[in-house]
Design an enzyme around this catalytic site. Structure first.
Site, PDB file in Angstrom:
ATOM      1  N   THR A  84     -25.104 -12.655  23.384  1.00 43.31           N
ATOM      2  CA  THR A  84     -24.884 -12.079  22.040  1.00 43.31           C
ATOM      3  C   THR A  84     -26.180 -11.987  21.249  1.00 43.31           C
ATOM      4  O   THR A  84     -26.418 -11.025  20.533  1.00 43.31           O
ATOM      5  CB  THR A  84     -23.913 -12.997  21.246  1.00 43.31           C
ATOM      6  OG1 THR A  84     -22.712 -13.161  21.983  1.00 43.31           O
ATOM      7  CG2 THR A  84     -23.613 -12.438  19.879  1.00 43.31           C
TER       8      THR A  84
ATOM      9  N   ARG B 226     -29.109  -6.183  26.397  1.00 43.73           N
ATOM     10  CA  ARG B 226     -29.571  -6.764  25.135  1.00 43.73           C
ATOM     11  C   ARG B 226     -30.971  -7.363  25.267  1.00 43.73           C
ATOM     12  O   ARG B 226     -31.780  -7.307  24.343  1.00 43.73           O
ATOM     13  CB  ARG B 226     -28.564  -7.818  24.659  1.00 43.73           C
ATOM     14  CG  ARG B 226     -27.266  -7.195  24.126  1.00 43.73           C
ATOM     15  CD  ARG B 226     -26.170  -8.228  23.962  1.00 43.73           C
ATOM     16  NE  ARG B 226     -25.018  -7.741  23.213  1.00 43.73           N
ATOM     17  CZ  ARG B 226     -23.891  -8.414  23.090  1.00 43.73           C
ATOM     18  NH1 ARG B 226     -23.746  -9.600  23.666  1.00 43.73           N
ATOM     19  NH2 ARG B 226     -22.889  -7.916  22.382  1.00 43.73           N
TER      20      ARG B 226
ATOM     21  N   HIS C 267     -20.960  -3.699  22.750  1.00 44.52           N
ATOM     22  CA  HIS C 267     -19.852  -4.661  22.725  1.00 44.52           C
ATOM     23  C   HIS C 267     -19.222  -4.701  24.116  1.00 44.52           C
ATOM     24  O   HIS C 267     -19.122  -3.664  24.775  1.00 44.52           O
ATOM     25  CB  HIS C 267     -18.788  -4.220  21.712  1.00 44.52           C
ATOM     26  CG  HIS C 267     -17.495  -4.961  21.871  1.00 44.52           C
ATOM     27  ND1 HIS C 267     -17.287  -6.200  21.299  1.00 44.52           N
ATOM     28  CD2 HIS C 267     -16.391  -4.682  22.596  1.00 44.52           C
ATOM     29  CE1 HIS C 267     -16.084  -6.637  21.655  1.00 44.52           C
ATOM     30  NE2 HIS C 267     -15.517  -5.726  22.442  1.00 44.52           N
TER      31      HIS C 267
END
Ligand code: IDP
Ligand code: MG
Length: 201
Positions: free
Chosen positions: A133, A144, A167
């Site tokens: 995250t 990411r 997501h």
């Protein structure tokens, strides 16, 4: 003799390229990473979601919201920052509520690209390709980790969500709910064969 393949390990997951991924021109790069790994895209659309649709996409229970607060708190502790100075509170639920609002604001900034991905252990595989995250913690080689460097400290100090491009559902239950939230049955197209799968599996 042709045998029917056992599909017990095949899962479906929901994935969405967030506004920053779309605005940065990373749609093709991100889709390519899933396709090249052998995962099959079975639904795909660009949407400009309403506040309500995003609000209903993310969980509303206190446990999930407190966890959102905690992600930031853990990072502040590591960098010697005081939660009260960053967030104005050291209560994880209160902090989580603020983060959730920033998250909704972020997700409606531009269109998103929603998709359903099918494949072997797809929920875990897509999360792996996506990465942590927190981009400052995400492994290089993940979406990411390769394309962002944001952190909860940087985000929260500026009262905005972490911008982390994508997501991906975390659990089977989340995947099932999210697929239903974004796609009708008619929009999902599992009935085609990937030519490379004949060689892969
Ligand atoms: P996930 O996207 O990896 O599943 P979640 O914990 O479900 O992570 O959080 C949802 C989203 O909320 C994250 O992807 C990120 O954009 C944002 N977010 C999470 N923690 C923070 C934070 O501490 N500050 C700002 N935004 C955050
Ligand atoms: Mg999540």
């Amino acid at each position: 003799m042709s045998e029917k393949k056992n599909t017990l390990a095949i899962e479906r997951t929901f994935t969405m390229i967030k506004p920053d991924g779309v605005e940065r021109g990373l749609i093709g790069e991100i889709l390519g990473r899933f396709e090249k790994r052998g995962l099959k895209i079975i639904a795909l659309k660009m949407v400009k979601p309403s506040v309500e649709h995003i609000d209903n996409h993310y969980p509303k229970d206190d446990t999930w919201i407190a966890r959102l607060g905690d992600k930031g708190f853990n990072c502040f502790a590591e960098y010697g920052l005081n939660p009260k100075e960053v967030m104005g509170t050291d209560n994880n639920l209160e902090a989580g509520k603020m983060v959730r609002q920033w998250l909704v604001d972020y997700m409606i900034e531009a269109p998103v690209v929603a998709m359903v991905i099918e494949g072997i252990h797809a929920i875990e595989m897509v999360r792996k390709i996506t990465g942590s995250t927190l981009p400052n913690k995400a492994e290089i080689g993940t979406i990411r980790g390769d394309f962002s460097v944001d952190s909860p400290a940087a985000a929260n100090l500026n009262k905005r969500s972490i911008k982390n491009l994508i997501h991906a559902s975390e659990t089977k239950a989340e995947a099932e709910n999210e697929i239903k939230h974004w796609f009708s049955e008619e929009e999902i197209h599992p009935d085609y064969d990937r030519a490379d799968h004949a060689a892969m599996f």
